[in-house]
Design an enzyme around this catalytic site. Structure first.
Site, PDB file in Angstrom:
ATOM      1  N   ASP A   1       0.829  -1.214   0.000  1.00 33.36           N
ATOM      2  CA  ASP A   1       0.000   0.000   0.000  1.00 33.36           C
ATOM      3  C   ASP A   1       0.860   1.259   0.000  1.00 33.36           C
ATOM      4  OD1 ASP A   1       0.672  -0.902   2.714  1.00 33.36           O
ATOM      5  OD2 ASP A   1      -0.365   0.899   3.361  1.00 33.36           O
TER       6      ASP A   1
ATOM      7  N   GLU B   1       0.025  -1.019   5.677  1.00 34.07           N
ATOM      8  CA  GLU B   1       1.077  -0.590   6.593  1.00 34.07           C
ATOM      9  C   GLU B   1       0.866   0.858   7.004  1.00 34.07           C
ATOM     10  OE1 GLU B   1       4.674   1.311   8.017  1.00 34.07           O
ATOM     11  OE2 GLU B   1       3.671   1.777   6.148  1.00 34.07           O
TER      12      GLU B   1
HETATM   13 ZN   LIG Z   1       6.474   2.419   4.290  1.00 33.72          ZN
END
Ligand SMILES: [Zn+2]
Length: 469
Positions: free
Chosen positions: A102, A170
């Site tokens: 992501d 994340e």
């Molecule tokens: Zn990162």
């Protein structure tokens, strides 16, 4: 699949001199950057559109890296995480390599933010790949996968099990990495060595340091996100009380800024200074070479030398969001501020909250913890074979760099894995100058193509070097 070379300008002379291998890695990165894997902020399930984007990202990785995905057994974890198990000759001492899929969003009007190229076009120009995620963290994802793809296509078998943990959120607290860690636990996997994003091969890292600094995170600071709120009766703005909710809150915020957390220099920072000292000019060489003996004075002087050095020696508190009355002529019934604290390694969530309560010293201010995570355990360095594996891999790919351990100040998915893995390191084998480091989460994120090739060399050296074999 046919690799589309994204709208590269024809004046692209720097790219012409690159090796076919470097060009291939750059094209892989460009292809993945064009899939805008922005994870939603809340913990809600993905919408169909979001799901489709992450599905396309995984499908594209499978096409780009057929050997890796043929050898690996896939598990989907959380909203968009992917755990890939590459069985090795032995299942003892397994290795976990991480990189998240992501990226953080860009503003709708990205041109106004100053982007030179569209953030999701993956433009290849000037010897670089441009776009959101090129450094954080698709650059690292691509070099990790390209290294494995090369090795597997050459007939290499991993000497021990390799798990690839590719988080899908994340940037939004890492729920998919947490789910992956739970899966590893269920399967009885005790990672012996973990490598995730974090430090980089940083040029212009310290004043006077001519060589690039390969800074490898051996721990990371903890986090508290807290909401401070003050309630009051409200009323009309023509007859305000002596003290308003925003006024009380403002005093609390000023108290926090005026009473910073105590300073101390952690062992890891001492080691970092001592290791870098021989490469610095005098007098810094002399001063930092004695870091272990002068930790107290050093910790006290560092906050005066800039925000980055200050953050190295203490817990920090950043005031991020503020909210008062919803109208010009209405008194606030509630005033709220969001505080983002990064907890020094050696301190704790409880200690941080106790400090905040004592400096605010006002019962009318309520502190609500929205998110709290302790600083990570400290992974072994100097005397450990896994640390030396990293040092050797840097020497093979960036021979001019000085490798040092450090405490990472940002948060990464690694913190979730560190819970079950005592040797967790944070390092992306990509060259980053000061401008590039500042572009992470900002405009004009870009990576040099030569650095991508060296990143592949890093992972190859790491996986085939004697230390991990
Ligand atoms: Zn990162």
């Amino acid at each position: 699949m046919r690799l589309k070379r994204a709208s590269a300008p024809s004046s692209d002379h720097a790219t012409d001199t690159l090796s076919p291998r470097a060009t291939r890695v750059a094209e892989h990165l460009s292809t993945l950057v064009q899939i805008p894997t922005v994870a939603p902020a809340s913990a809600r399930p993905l919408t169909d559109d979001e799901e489709a984007i992450f599905t396309r990202h995984r499908a594209t990785m499978r096409e780009l890296y057929p050997h890796v995905f043929e050898a690996g057994e896939e598990s989907l974890t959380g909203r968009a995480g992917l755990l890939l198990h590459l069985p090795g000759a032995s299942d003892e001492r397994p290795i976990v390599l991480m990189a998240h899929q992501d990226v953080v969003p860009v503003p709708e009007d990205w041109a106004a933010e100053g982007w030179e190229y569209p953030p999701f076009d993956g433009v290849i120009a000037d010897g670089r790949v441009h776009g959101r995620g090129t450094l954080d963290d698709k650059g690292a994802l691509v070099v990790m996968l390209d290294a494995l793809e090369e090795l597997l296509s050459e007939g290499w078998t991993p000497p021990r099990d390799v798990w690839l943990l590719m988080g899908g959120d994340e940037e939004q607290h890492g729920a998919s990495a947490i789910a992956a860690v739970e899966l590893l636990e269920e399967r009885g996997v005790e990672p012996w060595f973990v490598l995730d994003e974090g430090g980089a091969v940083a040029s212009q890292a310290l004043p006077g340091l001519k060589k690039p600094l390969a800074a490898i995170g051996a721990s990371e600071k903890g986090i508290i996100t807290a909401e401070l709120s003050v309630e009051s009766l409200g009323g009309h703005a023509s007859t305000p009380p002596r003290e308003s909710a925003p006024g009380v809150l403002a005093r609390a915020l000023v108290a926090i800024e005026e009473n910073p957390f105590p300073v101390s220099l952690h062992d890891i920072s001492v080691e970092m200074f001592e290791d870098v000292a021989p490469h610095l000019p005098i007098p810094m060489r002399t001063v930092l070479g004695r870091a272990g003996k002068i930790r107290g004075p050093l910790a006290r002087v560092m906050p005066r030398m800039g925000a980055e050095l200050a953050a190295m020696v203490r817990t920090t508190a950043a005031i991020t969001m503020l909210q008062g009355s919803p109208a010009q002529n209405v008194l606030a019934t509630q005033a709220k501020a969001t505080l983002n604290c990064r907890i020094a390694v050696g301190s704790s969530v409880a200690e941080t909250l106790a400090h905040l309560e004592s400096v605010i010293d006002d019962d009318r201010v309520t502190i609500t913890v929205l998110e709290g995570s302790e600083p990570s355990p400290v992974s072994p360095t100097r005397d450990d074979v896994r640390w030396h594996a990293l040092v050797d891999a840097v020497a093979a790919s960036y021979p001019e760099a000085v490798t040092v351990p450090y405490v990472m100040m940002a948060a990464s998915d690694a913190r979730h894995v560190a819970r079950i893995a005592p040797a967790t390191y944070r390092f992306s084998p990509l060259a980053m100058d000061k401008t590039q480091r500042e572009a992470i989460h900002g405009p004009n994120e870009t990576v040099e193509i030569t650095s991508l090739e060296r990143g592949v060399n890093f992972y190859r050296a790491l996986l085939t070097g004697p230390a991990l074999n």
